[in-house]
Scaffold this motif. Structure first.
Motif, PDB file in Angstrom:
ATOM      1  N   ASP A 180       2.278   1.620  -3.540  1.00 22.30           N
ATOM      2  CA  ASP A 180       1.243   1.983  -4.522  1.00 22.30           C
ATOM      3  C   ASP A 180       0.843   3.448  -4.407  1.00 22.30           C
ATOM      4  OD1 ASP A 180       1.262  -0.582  -5.478  1.00 22.30           O
ATOM      5  OD2 ASP A 180      -0.496  -1.243  -4.330  1.00 22.30           O
ATOM      6  N   GLU A 181       0.915   4.001  -3.212  1.00 20.55           N
ATOM      7  CA  GLU A 181       0.474   5.381  -2.999  1.00 20.55           C
ATOM      8  C   GLU A 181       1.599   6.403  -3.152  1.00 20.55           C
ATOM      9  OE1 GLU A 181      -1.174   5.364   0.871  1.00 20.55           O
ATOM     10  OE2 GLU A 181      -2.902   4.091   0.351  1.00 20.55           O
ATOM     11  N   HIS A 182       2.836   5.931  -3.207  1.00 18.44           N
ATOM     12  CA  HIS A 182       3.958   6.881  -3.239  1.00 18.44           C
ATOM     13  C   HIS A 182       4.116   7.478  -4.638  1.00 18.44           C
ATOM     14  CE1 HIS A 182       7.877   8.684  -2.496  1.00 18.44           C
ATOM     15  NE2 HIS A 182       7.647   8.465  -1.212  1.00 18.44           N
ATOM     16  N   ARG A 227       8.085   6.266   5.895  1.00 24.30           N
ATOM     17  CA  ARG A 227       6.713   5.766   5.785  1.00 24.30           C
ATOM     18  C   ARG A 227       6.610   4.295   6.185  1.00 24.30           C
ATOM     19  NH1 ARG A 227       3.441   8.418   0.682  1.00 24.30           N
ATOM     20  NH2 ARG A 227       4.277  10.537   0.832  1.00 24.30           N
ATOM     21  N   ASN A 248       0.833  -1.215   0.000  1.00 25.77           N
ATOM     22  CA  ASN A 248       0.000   0.000   0.000  1.00 25.77           C
ATOM     23  C   ASN A 248       0.860   1.255   0.000  1.00 25.77           C
ATOM     24  OD1 ASN A 248      -2.399  -1.441   0.014  1.00 25.77           O
ATOM     25  ND2 ASN A 248      -2.546  -1.482   2.257  1.00 25.77           N
TER      26      ASN A 248
END
Length: 266
Positions: A183-185, A229, A180
């Motif tokens: 995928d969001e970075h 993160r 996750n």
């Protein structure tokens, strides 16, 4: 005698004209590859060399023998060449770098273990400003004969992380959390895709390797942000990142109280 003088003048005229044409063509060729100052100096050196050959040939037609002068000059050139071999080696290597554009000012490279931004490519040295602020001068011959990594010419750069996870943790849960984040970075490329896998079963943890691809200029920022993160997300999810542990086993039962008394603890 008049015939020889005529031939002498003709050879000079034709030779000078050809030398000028070769100089202009060489200057045009170099100007597209190196700085104008270097191109001008090299083309001028070639021009004077050609003129010297023309004059020697022309003087030979009127009976002036320069063989002894040429031989003496040849020996002197050999002596000077041997003495200046390191300098000449770096000089020709620098010219090769400028023509081939192997590295350019502003690019991020690694040469001889020194990584940083190229600030200058001179005929003798290439200067690099390392990431910790030092300016390193590298001889151009070392660049030609050694290994040079040019990160700026790469389309994408791979970053790798290794995370130690406690054995009692759910590996599938760890995989989902990390996926996750990737995928969001915004700096992580979709193609080539990221890769997450268990790479080793160590003594105190299972090692999870994370590989991602980013644009080369963003690799440093991506490394810092992704580490933060991942550590934050795993901590919030209660995933343990263990330190090195050693279990000590005794063959017989250890009586701590008796041991304490024997040492005078009362």
């Amino acid at each position: 005698m008049l015939y020889k003088i005529f031939v002498f003048i003709a050879i000079l005229a034709v030779g000078i004209a050809i030398s000028v044409m070769i100089r202009r063509a060489f200057l045009k060729f170099l100007s597209a590859r190196v700085s104008k100052a270097i191109a001008s100096n090299l083309s001028r050196a070639l021009y004077y060399t050609l003129l010297f050959i023309v004059v020697v040939v022309a003087l030979g037609t009127i009976g002036i023998d320069l063989t002894g002068f040429i031989i003496a000059g040849g020996f002197a050139g050999i002596v000077v060449g041997v003495a200046l071999q390191p300098v000449l080696s770096n000089l020709f290597a620098g010219l090769y770098l400028m023509i081939e554009k192997t590295i350019n000012v502003g690019e991020v490279v690694e040469i001889g273990g020194n990584a940083g931004e190229v600030t200058e490519v001179s005929p003798i040295f290439t200067r690099i400003r390392t990431f910790d602020g030092f300016v390193v001068s590298v001889a151009n011959s070392q660049i030609i004969t050694g290994i040079t990594k040019n990160f700026s010419k790469a389309v994408a750069r791979r970053i790798e992380f290794k995370l130690g996870i406690a054995y009692r943790e759910d590996a599938e849960k760890v995989y989902r959390i990390l996926k996750n984040i990737l995928d969001e970075h915004p700096y992580v490329l979709v193609n080539p895709p990221p890769d997450i896998f268990v790479s080793n079963l160590g003594q105190s943890s299972m090692d999870v390797t994370v590989r991602v691809w980013t644009p080369p200029p963003l690799a440093y920022e991506a490394t810092k942000d992704l580490l933060w993160r991942m550590r934050k997300a795993l901590g919030e999810a209660g995933i343990e990142i263990p330190f090195t542990q050693i279990d000590v086993w005794f063959r017989s039962t250890l009586n701590i109280e008796q041991l304490y008394k024997n040492r005078g603890g009362g």
